[in-house]
Design an enzyme around this catalytic site. Structure first.
Site, short mmCIF file in Angstrom:
data_model
loop_
_atom_site.label_atom_id
_atom_site.label_comp_id
_atom_site.label_asym_id
_atom_site.label_seq_id
_atom_site.Cartn_x
_atom_site.Cartn_y
_atom_site.Cartn_z
CD GLU A 1 -2.85 -1.25 2.38
OE1 GLU A 1 -2.84 -0.33 3.22
OE2 GLU A 1 -3.66 -2.20 2.43
CD GLU B 1 -4.40 -8.05 1.76
OE1 GLU B 1 -5.26 -7.34 2.32
OE2 GLU B 1 -3.19 -7.76 1.77
C1 XIL Z 1 -5.41 -6.53 8.48
C2 XIL Z 1 -5.84 -7.75 9.26
O1 XIL Z 1 -6.85 -8.40 8.57
C3 XIL Z 1 -6.30 -7.34 10.62
O2 XIL Z 1 -6.65 -8.48 11.37
C4 XIL Z 1 -5.19 -6.56 11.32
O3 XIL Z 1 -5.63 -6.10 12.55
C5 XIL Z 1 -4.77 -5.38 10.46
O4 XIL Z 1 -4.41 -5.83 9.17
N1 XIL Z 1 -4.75 -4.76 3.74
C6 XIL Z 1 -3.68 -5.55 4.08
C7 XIL Z 1 -3.77 -6.44 5.25
O5 XIL Z 1 -2.71 -5.62 3.33
O6 XIL Z 1 -2.53 -6.67 5.85
C8 XIL Z 1 -4.75 -5.94 6.26
O7 XIL Z 1 -4.91 -6.95 7.26
C9 XIL Z 1 -6.07 -5.61 5.61
C10 XIL Z 1 -5.90 -4.56 4.55
#
Ligand code: XIL
Length: 600
Positions: free
Chosen positions: A154, A265
């Site tokens: 990101e 994701e």
């Molecule tokens: C999120 C997890 O799902 C949560 O459990 C944690 O508290 C924070 O991170 N984009 C990403 C992930 O790349 O690493 C994130 O994951 C969600 C958004």
């Protein structure tokens, strides 16, 4: 394929297909993915694996496992030079013992980098040393065991570089350096850049494309791009913000750079209750994304962000739907329609008996578009009003040739039609909020007024990249001739105006897609009930020339963001079309603003 798996697979091929109701046993999702030459993955926190059902689903259905949080900087090095790999080791050991491929996620992410590091005043060289040390230690520990890493997560915000701490300490080459260090630590690992909102064709994916093509050109060791795929139900319909053709075209251009694509994701969110309709719509999204992935020679992995709604990160967010079922399995580990949708596609593609009937697939994929809403002819209930009555959630008639001064006073708005938005998409019971808005034009500017009822003004608590987490109103305009556009383009803007403007900053505090193009001027004041915002944008800028002709139409939308403590916990939306808070991504969800010259 390991021998054990191969045997299971062969046995499965001999099994007759059962009726769709008992499907989890018919085929193995994992083996069908393998037959399609695809990694099928999921994410888990180590503690999820304490639950045996969870464990079993992970190894029964998936062949790749991402640590949902355990590999991040703020977990493994939450104190300077003190590395804690306990949770990460659990994930990796679990994965290895069950022939799941562990995926490394992620080395550098602005949201999780350790409080000890944040805010330090580092020189470029010091920052590079910290970064090198972190990456060498983490990647080095799992050298030869973790075959792929999301190195940087990101780093693009909107269409620009995010102002991360690394960016500030090191400068533009921080991303190149991170990849270089990861490569030095494990020359065989495949290295990915990972981001959200860059799946289709839009300003952000253009920026990601530019970033990674520059890296390829400079010889930086990058091997792939992760498309996170946190989407909202309906996004992949042709009218949605991520039409399949756009996803395919984006994969194609990235692939042609020599990069692999992973869907890293995926989850499919929604705000409404969990109904059959929404689950079918969601299943169609999963299937379309998988279909594009299977059709692309570059797409090698399809990973969902968790197993069950029970632990989904979407539920835990302040603005989250606490009951959403965004994954393949529901709260109680029953497979959802989305599961069958992708199982069926993988089966068909591998030449096996379908899991769903053709009729079931048609029903799922062909959900009719929402009915067209008919806009009634203009009517004026109050003869003093300068334009017809607004049509709730659909049309706002904006009077022209009105004299407005940006001074925080509302007497000049007296006869301009007023809209009250008091239905919230979500809102805490103990901190209700609501807003009224009005819009008018003279021959140089378009003016906006918002009066917000808010018992606790939360302002100045978030960095500009998270501007939408705190109190503010958003006005959106589509000044182009294409009101159906489902992606942002020049002339389409989201203008988020923060309550923090009450402090009277020299440059207005604004945010949102293309908002800098709008040259907005703002006056904000605290009121007895909350706050008031008055804003103006020029009718003519470098990117648009709005002619406020009688009955001329613009795309238009108004939102309210409200935080009662820290992060946004209320959202109000004017346009009826936007039921999922997607206007920031999809301007076809706006309503209309129609200019009205009362003298004509
Ligand atoms: C999120 C997890 O799902 C949560 O459990 C944690 O508290 C924070 O991170 N984009 C990403 C992930 O790349 O690493 C994130 O994951 C969600 C958004």
């Amino acid at each position: 394929m390991p021998v054990k798996r191969l045997l299971v697979f062969c046995v499965l091929l001999l099994l007759p297909t059962l009726q769709t109701s008992a499907q989890t046993a018919d085929y193995s999702l994992r083996d069908l993915a393998t037959a399609n030459d695809l990694y099928i993955g999921t994410a888990a926190w180590a503690y999820h694996l304490d639950d045996e059902t969870h464990q079993r689903i992970v190894y029964d259905f998936f062949n790749m496992l991402t640590p949902e949080h355990e590999a991040k900087f703020c977990v493994v090095q939450n104190r300077e030079a003190v590395f804690d790999f306990r949770a990460m080791d659990r994930i990796v050991n679990f994965a290895e013992s069950l022939d799941l491929v562990p995926r490394g996620h992620t080395l550098l992410w602005h949201q999780c980098e350790g409080a000890w590091l944040t805010g330090q005043d580092l020189s470029r060289d010091q920052a590079i040393d910290f970064m090198r040390d972190h990456i060498y230690t983490v990647v080095g520990r799992y050298k030869g065991r973790i075959a792929m890493w999301d190195v940087v997560n990101e780093a693009i915000d909107g269409s620009r570089r995010r102002q991360t701490q690394w960016q500030q300490w090191i400068g533009d080459d921080w991303i190149d350096l991170a990849f270089q260090f990861a490569h030095e630590a494990d020359p065989d690992a495949l290295l990915f850049y990972n981001d959200y909102g860059a799946e289709g064709l839009n300003a952000k994916s253009d920026a990601v494309y530019e970033l990674v093509s520059g890296m390829v050109e400079r010889g930086v060791p990058i091997h792939g791009v992760g498309l996170q795929m946190h989407i909202t139900a309906g996004a992949t319909r042709d009218t949605g913000s991520l039409p399949p053709e756009a996803l395919a075209a984006n994969m194609q251009r990235l692939g042609e750079l020599g990069l692999d694509i992973h869907i890293t994701e995926m989850d499919v969110n929604y705000r409404s209750d969990t109904t059959d309709t929404i689950l079918q719509r969601q299943a169609a999204d999963y299937r379309r994304v998988l279909e594009v992935c299977l059709d692309s020679e570059y797409c090698k992995a399809f990973i969902t962000w968790g197993v069950t709604g029970r632990y989904s990160w979407l539920r835990g967010r302040d603005d989250g739907n606490p009951n959403v079922e965004p994954l393949l399995f529901d709260n109680d580990y029953s497979p959802q329609p989305a599961y069958f949708a992708i199982l069926d596609l993988l089966a068909r593609r591998a030449g096996f008996e379908p899991v769903l009937s053709d009729a079931e697939v048609t029903r799922m994929m062909g959900e009719p578009p929402p009915p067209q809403i008919v806009i009634p002819p203009p009517s004026m209930s109050d003869p003093d009003q300068l334009a017809p009555d607004p049509v709730p959630g659909l049309v706002y008639y904006a009077p022209t040739n009105v004299t407005i001064t940006l001074d925080g006073e509302t007497d000049d708005w007296a006869n301009v039609p007023r809209v009250s938005v008091d239905e919230a998409l979500y809102m805490p019971d103990d901190a209700p909020t609501a807003f009224d808005f009005a819009v008018a034009a003279d021959n140089t500017h378009l003016y906006f007024l918002a009066e917000v009822r808010d018992g606790s003004i939360v302002q100045g608590l978030h960095p500009t990249s998270d501007w939408w987490q705190e109190d503010g109103v958003e006005f959106y305009l589509n000044t182009t001739s294409n009101l159906e556009a489902n992606a942002y383009a020049p002339g389409i803007v989201q203008i988020g105006i923060l309550a923090a403007n009450i402090t009277g900053p020299e440059t207005p505090l604004i945010g949102g897609g293309n908002s800098a193009d709008a040259q907005v001027e703002v006056v904000a004041i605290e009121t007895e009930e909350g706050y008031l915002i008055e804003a103006a944008v020029p009718l003519e800028t470098d990117v648009w020339n709005i002619e406020p002709d009688h009955e001329g139409v613009l795309g238009f939308q108004a939102h309210l963001n409200s935080a009662s403590v820290q992060d946004r916990d209320a959202k109000m939306i004017w346009s009826l079309h936007d039921t999922e808070d997607q206007s920031y991504a999809n301007p076809s969800l706006f309503g209309q603003l129609i200019f009205w010259d009362v003298t004509s």
